[in-house]
Motif scaffolding. Structure first.
Motif, PDB file in Angstrom:
ATOM      1  N   VAL A 105      70.896  40.884   5.736  1.00  0.00           N
ATOM      2  CA  VAL A 105      69.844  41.887   5.883  1.00  0.00           C
ATOM      3  C   VAL A 105      69.398  41.831   7.337  1.00  0.00           C
ATOM      4  CG1 VAL A 105      68.066  40.249   5.105  1.00  0.00           C
ATOM      5  CG2 VAL A 105      67.614  42.714   5.081  1.00  0.00           C
ATOM      6  N   ARG A 106      69.287  42.996   7.944  1.00  0.00           N
ATOM      7  CA  ARG A 106      68.970  43.132   9.361  1.00  0.00           C
ATOM      8  C   ARG A 106      67.603  43.806   9.469  1.00  0.00           C
ATOM      9  NH1 ARG A 106      72.228  42.708  13.898  1.00  0.00           N
ATOM     10  NH2 ARG A 106      71.878  44.202  15.604  1.00  0.00           N
ATOM     11  N   LEU A 107      66.665  43.138  10.133  1.00  0.00           N
ATOM     12  CA  LEU A 107      65.272  43.571  10.165  1.00  0.00           C
ATOM     13  C   LEU A 107      64.801  43.740  11.602  1.00  0.00           C
ATOM     14  CD1 LEU A 107      62.381  43.928   8.881  1.00  0.00           C
ATOM     15  CD2 LEU A 107      62.176  41.448   8.986  1.00  0.00           C
ATOM     16  N   LEU A 108      64.157  44.869  11.869  1.00  0.00           N
ATOM     17  CA  LEU A 108      63.504  45.116  13.156  1.00  0.00           C
ATOM     18  C   LEU A 108      62.008  45.203  12.914  1.00  0.00           C
ATOM     19  CD1 LEU A 108      63.897  45.885  16.233  1.00  0.00           C
ATOM     20  CD2 LEU A 108      63.717  48.267  15.464  1.00  0.00           C
ATOM     21  N   VAL A 109      61.243  44.371  13.617  1.00  0.00           N
ATOM     22  CA  VAL A 109      59.783  44.423  13.503  1.00  0.00           C
ATOM     23  C   VAL A 109      59.220  44.730  14.883  1.00  0.00           C
ATOM     24  CG1 VAL A 109      59.641  41.891  13.750  1.00  0.00           C
ATOM     25  CG2 VAL A 109      57.684  43.165  12.855  1.00  0.00           C
ATOM     26  N   THR A 110      58.315  45.713  14.941  1.00  0.00           N
ATOM     27  CA  THR A 110      57.815  46.161  16.231  1.00  0.00           C
ATOM     28  C   THR A 110      56.369  46.611  16.140  1.00  0.00           C
ATOM     29  OG1 THR A 110      58.136  47.783  18.007  1.00  0.00           O
ATOM     30  CG2 THR A 110      58.807  48.455  15.799  1.00  0.00           C
ATOM     31  N   ASN A 111      55.552  46.094  17.040  1.00  0.00           N
ATOM     32  CA  ASN A 111      54.211  46.609  17.257  1.00  0.00           C
ATOM     33  C   ASN A 111      54.355  47.696  18.315  1.00  0.00           C
ATOM     34  OD1 ASN A 111      51.622  47.092  18.422  1.00  0.00           O
ATOM     35  ND2 ASN A 111      50.882  45.140  17.622  1.00  0.00           N
ATOM     36  N   VAL A 112      54.150  48.945  17.928  1.00  0.00           N
ATOM     37  CA  VAL A 112      54.495  50.075  18.801  1.00  0.00           C
ATOM     38  C   VAL A 112      53.434  50.349  19.866  1.00  0.00           C
ATOM     39  CG1 VAL A 112      55.827  51.139  16.958  1.00  0.00           C
ATOM     40  CG2 VAL A 112      53.439  51.823  17.293  1.00  0.00           C
ATOM     41  N   LEU A 113      52.215  49.779  19.727  1.00  0.00           N
ATOM     42  CA  LEU A 113      51.040  50.104  20.532  1.00  0.00           C
ATOM     43  C   LEU A 113      50.640  51.545  20.247  1.00  0.00           C
ATOM     44  CD1 LEU A 113      48.936  49.184  22.616  1.00  0.00           C
ATOM     45  CD2 LEU A 113      50.440  50.080  24.393  1.00  0.00           C
ATOM     46  N   MET A 114      49.543  51.710  19.548  1.00  0.00           N
ATOM     47  CA  MET A 114      49.180  52.997  18.979  1.00  0.00           C
ATOM     48  C   MET A 114      49.172  54.129  20.001  1.00  0.00           C
ATOM     49  SD  MET A 114      45.893  53.866  16.568  1.00  0.00           S
ATOM     50  CE  MET A 114      44.695  53.979  17.905  1.00  0.00           C
ATOM     51  N   VAL A 133      66.145  47.344   7.714  1.00  0.00           N
ATOM     52  CA  VAL A 133      64.716  47.498   7.447  1.00  0.00           C
ATOM     53  C   VAL A 133      63.985  47.554   8.781  1.00  0.00           C
ATOM     54  CG1 VAL A 133      62.679  46.501   6.331  1.00  0.00           C
ATOM     55  CG2 VAL A 133      64.944  46.221   5.284  1.00  0.00           C
ATOM     56  N   VAL A 134      63.028  48.469   8.893  1.00  0.00           N
ATOM     57  CA  VAL A 134      62.193  48.594  10.083  1.00  0.00           C
ATOM     58  C   VAL A 134      60.738  48.472   9.659  1.00  0.00           C
ATOM     59  CG1 VAL A 134      61.487  50.056  12.023  1.00  0.00           C
ATOM     60  CG2 VAL A 134      63.868  50.132  11.196  1.00  0.00           C
ATOM     61  N   LEU A 135      60.013  47.567  10.294  1.00  0.00           N
ATOM     62  CA  LEU A 135      58.574  47.439  10.074  1.00  0.00           C
ATOM     63  C   LEU A 135      57.882  47.809  11.376  1.00  0.00           C
ATOM     64  CD1 LEU A 135      56.116  46.577   8.364  1.00  0.00           C
ATOM     65  CD2 LEU A 135      56.466  44.243   9.229  1.00  0.00           C
ATOM     66  N   ALA A 136      57.180  48.944  11.380  1.00  0.00           N
ATOM     67  CA  ALA A 136      56.494  49.436  12.568  1.00  0.00           C
ATOM     68  C   ALA A 136      54.990  49.278  12.374  1.00  0.00           C
ATOM     69  CB  ALA A 136      56.847  50.894  12.828  1.00  0.00           C
ATOM     70  N   LEU A 137      54.353  48.584  13.310  1.00  0.00           N
ATOM     71  CA  LEU A 137      52.930  48.276  13.231  1.00  0.00           C
ATOM     72  C   LEU A 137      52.152  49.033  14.300  1.00  0.00           C
ATOM     73  CD1 LEU A 137      53.440  44.428  12.895  1.00  0.00           C
ATOM     74  CD2 LEU A 137      53.055  46.039  11.026  1.00  0.00           C
ATOM     75  N   GLU A 138      50.853  49.188  14.072  1.00  0.00           N
ATOM     76  CA  GLU A 138      49.949  49.982  14.924  1.00  0.00           C
ATOM     77  C   GLU A 138      50.340  51.460  14.918  1.00  0.00           C
ATOM     78  OE1 GLU A 138      48.564  48.965  18.792  1.00  0.00           O
ATOM     79  OE2 GLU A 138      48.279  46.845  18.299  1.00  0.00           O
ATOM     80  N   GLY A 167      47.603  50.485  11.355  1.00  0.00           N
ATOM     81  CA  GLY A 167      48.529  51.253  10.530  1.00  0.00           C
ATOM     82  C   GLY A 167      49.900  50.590  10.484  1.00  0.00           C
ATOM     83  N   LEU A 168      50.669  50.935   9.471  1.00  0.00           N
ATOM     84  CA  LEU A 168      52.009  50.370   9.352  1.00  0.00           C
ATOM     85  C   LEU A 168      52.908  51.309   8.554  1.00  0.00           C
ATOM     86  CD1 LEU A 168      51.821  49.200   6.209  1.00  0.00           C
ATOM     87  CD2 LEU A 168      50.686  47.300   7.371  1.00  0.00           C
ATOM     88  N   ILE A 169      54.192  51.234   8.871  1.00  0.00           N
ATOM     89  CA  ILE A 169      55.203  52.008   8.153  1.00  0.00           C
ATOM     90  C   ILE A 169      56.417  51.122   7.949  1.00  0.00           C
ATOM     91  CG2 ILE A 169      56.620  54.087   8.104  1.00  0.00           C
ATOM     92  CD1 ILE A 169      54.731  55.374  10.086  1.00  0.00           C
ATOM     93  N   LEU A 170      56.935  51.120   6.744  1.00  0.00           N
ATOM     94  CA  LEU A 170      58.154  50.386   6.407  1.00  0.00           C
ATOM     95  C   LEU A 170      59.248  51.388   6.085  1.00  0.00           C
ATOM     96  CD1 LEU A 170      59.416  47.540   5.730  1.00  0.00           C
ATOM     97  CD2 LEU A 170      58.823  48.047   3.350  1.00  0.00           C
ATOM     98  N   PHE A 171      60.357  51.317   6.814  1.00  0.00           N
ATOM     99  CA  PHE A 171      61.546  52.117   6.543  1.00  0.00           C
ATOM    100  C   PHE A 171      62.655  51.185   6.058  1.00  0.00           C
ATOM    101  CE2 PHE A 171      59.395  54.479   9.955  1.00  0.00           C
ATOM    102  CZ  PHE A 171      59.407  55.777   9.458  1.00  0.00           C
ATOM    103  N   SER A 172      63.401  51.620   5.060  1.00  0.00           N
ATOM    104  CA  SER A 172      64.488  50.788   4.556  1.00  0.00           C
ATOM    105  C   SER A 172      65.666  51.653   4.124  1.00  0.00           C
ATOM    106  CB  SER A 172      64.006  49.953   3.362  1.00  0.00           C
ATOM    107  OG  SER A 172      65.061  49.190   2.820  1.00  0.00           O
ATOM    108  N   ALA A 246      57.243  38.969   8.007  1.00  0.00           N
ATOM    109  CA  ALA A 246      57.444  39.524   9.344  1.00  0.00           C
ATOM    110  C   ALA A 246      56.182  40.224   9.803  1.00  0.00           C
ATOM    111  CB  ALA A 246      58.620  40.502   9.336  1.00  0.00           C
ATOM    112  N   GLY A 247      55.994  40.262  11.118  1.00  0.00           N
ATOM    113  CA  GLY A 247      54.876  41.023  11.651  1.00  0.00           C
ATOM    114  C   GLY A 247      54.312  40.437  12.923  1.00  0.00           C
ATOM    115  N   ASP A 248      53.321  41.121  13.430  1.00  0.00           N
ATOM    116  CA  ASP A 248      52.520  40.648  14.547  1.00  0.00           C
ATOM    117  C   ASP A 248      51.369  39.868  13.936  1.00  0.00           C
ATOM    118  OD1 ASP A 248      50.761  40.247  16.615  1.00  0.00           O
ATOM    119  OD2 ASP A 248      50.365  42.371  16.987  1.00  0.00           O
ATOM    120  N   LEU A 249      51.482  38.551  13.949  1.00  0.00           N
ATOM    121  CA  LEU A 249      50.482  37.719  13.285  1.00  0.00           C
ATOM    122  C   LEU A 249      49.303  37.400  14.183  1.00  0.00           C
ATOM    123  CD1 LEU A 249      52.651  35.229  11.204  1.00  0.00           C
ATOM    124  CD2 LEU A 249      52.028  37.610  10.746  1.00  0.00           C
ATOM    125  N   ASN A 250      49.330  37.892  15.420  1.00  0.00           N
ATOM    126  CA  ASN A 250      48.248  37.616  16.365  1.00  0.00           C
ATOM    127  C   ASN A 250      47.963  36.124  16.455  1.00  0.00           C
ATOM    128  OD1 ASN A 250      47.358  40.135  17.601  1.00  0.00           O
ATOM    129  ND2 ASN A 250      46.851  40.775  15.520  1.00  0.00           N
TER     130      ASN A 250
END
Length: 366
Positions: A105-114, A133-138, A167-172, A246-250
């Motif tokens: 499974v190949r995963l991309l996680v990104t905080n896009v900066l709103m 899978v793509v996890l896009a944050l902010e 905000g967040l969006i998950l694409f799979s 996964a994510g930006d855990l700050n």
């Protein structure tokens, strides 16, 4: 001039020693927790100040040697905390052996900066990196509309844009067996809870972006710590399910809270033994920290781990490919819990409950 340089050297060294001592505190105050982040910078500054003082300013008094010894101890402490995330340390997650039993499974996680308007750069990265899978944050509504083309290749979507930087969006491209948004700690900070199949096994994915400690709005780390504890406990009590977080855990990988999270959940950090993978701040080479994480259970070996290029955000995206291999747990044990973990976790939850009851878990100046 020599006197000024001497006092500057003393001041820098003492400040770094003080910050290192604050690291031992469990206080959630932003000033205390802020010292968790720049361990590399602290190690360099203490080593430089102690060495410079010993070579050029010391007159051999006991207090001066105490200062030099304190800076040396401080530098060693910081290096000891950072060392597991260098290529000199043992690898925590084994490299995949490949073979017919491997399913990835190949995963991309990104905080896009709103407010980042360079949407095409992320779309191009998704095309080139080809994640499952793509996890896009902010992500706000503007970003949600800009990322609509991703649906063509990743039709399974969990969409929760917000205009508050959470905000967040998950694409799979993998069918989602479940996908929901939950508010574990605060009603304006969502998290992703989803699952999909890999090699016939159900894999559970948690996508997180907790509120950070910060000085500008006088926000401490209490809600962030509580969210990590809640998810860590959930995973630890789930009896060994294949899991990815996964994510930006700050939070940095070597902080007390991140370490507690790993012990509570039993998950592994694939960066150990490979490198720091500093993902924030993408615009500042001197102050970059590993804030964007992918942790996983010991069912997986590593195929690829990569910090991707700049997409206009203040975070670099992180790309990981994991291989589900049934024999992996025999070679890489779960992260073990320690005496006192349960009590520390409960303390963090109680701190959050107390703060929430008075509204003190919110930024002072929103």
């Amino acid at each position: 001039m020599a006197t000024v340089l001497r006092w500057m050297t003393l001041g820098i060294g003492l400040l770094m020693v003080g910050g290192t001592l604050l690291n031992f505190s469990r206080s959630p105050h932003w000033f205390v927790r802020g010292w968790d982040y720049p361990r590399i910078q602290i190690a360099l500054l203490t080593a430089a100040s102690g060495t410079a003082y010993a070579l050029w300013f010391s007159q051999g008094t006991a207090l001066e040697w105490l200062f030099v010894a304190a800076t040396a101890g401080c530098a060693l402490r910081q290096i000891w905390k950072i060392f597991p995330y260098t290529s000199l340390a043992p690898v925590r997650v084994q490299q995949s052996k490949g073979g017919p039993a491997r399913s990835t499974v190949r995963l991309l996680v990104t905080n896009v900066l709103m407010e980042n308007a360079q949407h095409d750069r992320l779309l191009q990265l998704i095309r080139e990196s080809d994640p499952d899978v793509v996890l896009a944050l902010e992500t706000d509504e503007v970003w949600a509309r800009a990322l609509e083309p991703v649906r063509r290749t990743h039709p399974h979507v969990l969409r929760h844009p917000r205009d508050n930087y959470y905000g967040l969006i998950l694409f799979s491209r993998l069918p989602l067996l479940e996908a929901r948004v939950e508010f574990l700690v605060q009603d304006d900070v969502p998290s992703v809870h989803a699952s999909f199949e890999v090699a016939g096994e159900r894999v559970f994915l948690y996508g997180l972006h907790p509120r950070p400690p910060e000085p500008i709005r006088d926000q401490d780390s209490t809600p962030r710590d509580a969210e990590l504890v809640i998810v860590g406990r959930m995973i630890g009590e789930a009896d060994g399910r294949p899991t990815i977080v996964a994510g930006d855990l700050n939070d940095v990988a070597w902080s007390p809270t991140s370490e507690l999270f790993l012990r509570l959940s039993g998950l592994l950090d694939p960066r150990m033994g490979r490198g720091l993978y500093n993902s924030f701040n993408a615009d500042n080479r001197l102050f970059r920290f590993p804030l964007d994480h992918v942790f996983h259970s010991n069912h997986f070996r590593l195929v690829e781990l990569q910090r991707c290029g700049h997409i206009g955000s203040d975070h670099f995206p992180m790309l990981i490919e994991l291989s589900y291999e049934p024999d992996a747990p025999a070679e890489q044990a779960e992260t073990e819990s320690e005496a006192g973990d349960a009590g520390e976790a409960q303390e963090k939850l109680e701190e959050q409950a107390d703060a929430a009851s008075t509204g003190q878990d919110r930024p002072e100046r929103e």
